[in-house]
Design a protein around this motif. Structure first.
Motif, PDB file in Angstrom:
ATOM      1  N   ASN A   1      78.578 -31.680  66.784  1.00  0.00           N
ATOM      2  CA  ASN A   1      77.503 -31.145  67.624  1.00  0.00           C
ATOM      3  C   ASN A   1      77.247 -32.015  68.862  1.00  0.00           C
ATOM      4  OD1 ASN A   1      77.142 -29.040  65.878  1.00  0.00           O
ATOM      5  ND2 ASN A   1      75.240 -29.799  64.978  1.00  0.00           N
TER       6      ASN A   1
ATOM      7  N   ARG B   1      81.152 -26.919  58.108  1.00  0.00           N
ATOM      8  CA  ARG B   1      80.997 -25.505  58.455  1.00  0.00           C
ATOM      9  C   ARG B   1      79.550 -25.051  58.285  1.00  0.00           C
ATOM     10  NH1 ARG B   1      83.703 -20.920  59.344  1.00  0.00           N
ATOM     11  NH2 ARG B   1      85.638 -22.072  59.597  1.00  0.00           N
ATOM     12  N   LYS B   2      78.917 -25.518  57.210  1.00  0.00           N
ATOM     13  CA  LYS B   2      77.533 -25.129  56.946  1.00  0.00           C
ATOM     14  C   LYS B   2      76.587 -25.719  57.995  1.00  0.00           C
ATOM     15  CE  LYS B   2      75.257 -27.025  53.298  1.00  0.00           C
ATOM     16  NZ  LYS B   2      74.004 -27.613  53.790  1.00  0.00           N
ATOM     17  N   ASN B   3      76.831 -26.994  58.375  1.00  0.00           N
ATOM     18  CA  ASN B   3      75.843 -27.711  59.195  1.00  0.00           C
ATOM     19  C   ASN B   3      76.056 -27.600  60.703  1.00  0.00           C
ATOM     20  OD1 ASN B   3      75.027 -28.553  56.693  1.00  0.00           O
ATOM     21  ND2 ASN B   3      75.171 -30.738  57.108  1.00  0.00           N
ATOM     22  N   SER B   4      77.256 -27.251  61.136  1.00  0.00           N
ATOM     23  CA  SER B   4      77.524 -27.299  62.579  1.00  0.00           C
ATOM     24  C   SER B   4      77.953 -25.949  63.122  1.00  0.00           C
ATOM     25  CB  SER B   4      78.614 -28.345  62.872  1.00  0.00           C
ATOM     26  OG  SER B   4      79.048 -28.208  64.210  1.00  0.00           O
ATOM     27  N   PHE B   5      77.111 -25.356  63.942  1.00  0.00           N
ATOM     28  CA  PHE B   5      77.497 -24.076  64.561  1.00  0.00           C
ATOM     29  C   PHE B   5      78.604 -24.280  65.584  1.00  0.00           C
ATOM     30  CE2 PHE B   5      75.580 -24.141  68.803  1.00  0.00           C
ATOM     31  CZ  PHE B   5      74.692 -25.196  68.700  1.00  0.00           C
TER      32      PHE B   5
ATOM     33  N   TYR C   1      81.077 -26.322  65.129  1.00  0.00           N
ATOM     34  CA  TYR C   1      82.311 -26.282  64.335  1.00  0.00           C
ATOM     35  C   TYR C   1      82.670 -24.840  63.985  1.00  0.00           C
ATOM     36  CZ  TYR C   1      85.853 -27.084  60.830  1.00  0.00           C
ATOM     37  OH  TYR C   1      87.034 -27.049  60.128  1.00  0.00           O
ATOM     38  N   ARG C   2      81.674 -24.062  63.568  1.00  0.00           N
ATOM     39  CA  ARG C   2      81.969 -22.672  63.176  1.00  0.00           C
ATOM     40  C   ARG C   2      82.587 -21.902  64.345  1.00  0.00           C
ATOM     41  NH1 ARG C   2      76.976 -23.229  60.619  1.00  0.00           N
ATOM     42  NH2 ARG C   2      75.867 -21.964  62.173  1.00  0.00           N
ATOM     43  N   ALA C   3      82.148 -22.239  65.550  1.00  0.00           N
ATOM     44  CA  ALA C   3      82.674 -21.534  66.721  1.00  0.00           C
ATOM     45  C   ALA C   3      84.070 -22.006  67.115  1.00  0.00           C
ATOM     46  CB  ALA C   3      81.714 -21.739  67.899  1.00  0.00           C
TER      47      ALA C   3
END
Ligand SMILES: [Zn+2]
Length: 354
Positions: A255, A284-288, A290-292
């Motif tokens: 982030n 994956r759960k904590n960082s949007f 990362y998800r992107a």
């Protein structure tokens, strides 16, 4: 003739010195016992005589000496070349190490925190050789870190940046030697793995681990890993905790920095298979962010090696992977230090002459 540099990795138990050419080829590598108990002056004296020997040998056969880089296990104040803190090297604190070595050798040396040197080594020749920006977390008896931006170590104001082992993974976690509570080091170091195993045994939750400890007087984090691989549930849970803590910290790093690569090295990283699934799940759960940016493969679980998908050049992914150079990372990174320092200095010298 290819120029070469001399890299030194000064550990608490080993002093390693290598002559490395500017292509990254190790010309010669030597390992000496550091014998820190014999005192700082003795260690510096031995280090300097090995450096001099290698410099003379390869100067005549290979080409000119690009410089000398030394990785030290402690906090270095970059401006002064003083070691500000080094639990592994008693008597080195607040000593002008760089000045002493430069006087003995009659030439400039680059002094660096060894975890930063390891990150630079992985950037140069290891897992991160295809990216410009990366950070590395080294999981040993303690947890260290280094950040490399645009191919150079990011030092912060005084050289103390990148202490990633002391980022809070759980504010309610165990107290840490640094004064904080629940640092990454308290969950992801070899010391922490062993501590968590002992805690599980004390609660009567880990009969197989208790048996292994009875049989092995040198019970270590490696044994816990072997038990996890064999499917022992309490051992697997310990590595899930390691992965979760790493994931929490790496999510923050993703982030903040949005770097293309996060490399995990050090002895505990050999247990990659045991902790990587929990790590990736937590990031994956904590960082949007990362998800992107997660690589497609990471959605399926374990991610082992860097993914270079030539079919999708436009897709920029966040890669979380293990280190490739093992204990040579710090040595190669130390040798790299004067090579990149030289790149910077040359134009300045030209300017001054003009
Ligand atoms: Zn701490």
């Amino acid at each position: 003739m290819i120029p070469f540099a001399i890299g030194v990795d000064l550990g608490g138990t080993n002093l390693r010195v290598a002559a490395v050419d500017t292509n990254g080829k190790i010309l010669e590598k030597m390992t000496l016992g550091t014998e820190v108990t014999r005192g700082r002056d003795r260690v510096i004296h031995e280090m300097c005589s090995v450096i001099q020997g290698l410099a003379i040998k390869y100067r005549s056969s290979t080409g000119h000496l690009a410089g000398i880089g030394i990785g030290v296990p402690g906090i270095i104040e970059m401006q002064t070349g003083m070691v500000r803190e080094s639990p592994n090297l008693p008597g080195w604190q607040d000593y002008p190490v760089r000045q002493d070595i430069e006087q003995r050798l009659g030439t400039n040396v680059v002094l660096e925190n060894d975890a930063n040197a390891a990150a630079l080594g992985e950037k140069w020749l290891g897992a991160a050789s295809n990216v410009d920006d990366m950070c590395m977390i080294t999981l040993g008896t303690v947890v260290r870190g280094g950040i490399v931006l645009q191919g150079r170590i990011w030092h912060g104001m005084t050289g103390m940046a990148g202490e990633l082992g002391h980022i809070t993974a759980d504010p309610n976690g165990p107290p840490c030697g640094c004064g904080n509570q629940g640092c990454l080091e308290q969950f992801a170091s070899a010391t922490a793995v062993k501590r968590m195993a002992v805690e599980a045994m004390a609660m009567g939750k880990a009969p197989e681990l208790a048996r292994a400890m009875d049989e092995d007087p040198e019970f270590s984090s490696k044994v816990v890993y072997q038990m996890a691989v064999q499917g022992d549930e309490p051992a697997r849970e310990i590595f899930a905790t390691v992965g979760k803590a790493l994931g929490a910290v790496i999510a923050d790093l993703v982030n903040i920095f949005n770097l293309p690569m996060y490399v995990i090295g050090g002895g505990v990283s050999l247990a990659w298979e045991a902790f990587a699934p929990a790590l990736l799940q937590e990031v994956r759960k904590n960082s949007f962010v990362y998800r992107a940016t997660a690589p497609v493969q990471a959605t399926q679980g374990v991610q082992g090696t860097p993914i270079h998908d030539d079919a999708l050049p436009a897709r920029r992914s966040t890669i979380i992977t293990r280190a490739l150079l093992g204990s040579d990372a710090g040595l190669l990174g130390a040798a790299r230090l004067p090579m990149i320092a030289r790149d910077v200095k040359l134009p300045e010298q030209e300017l001054r002459r003009a």
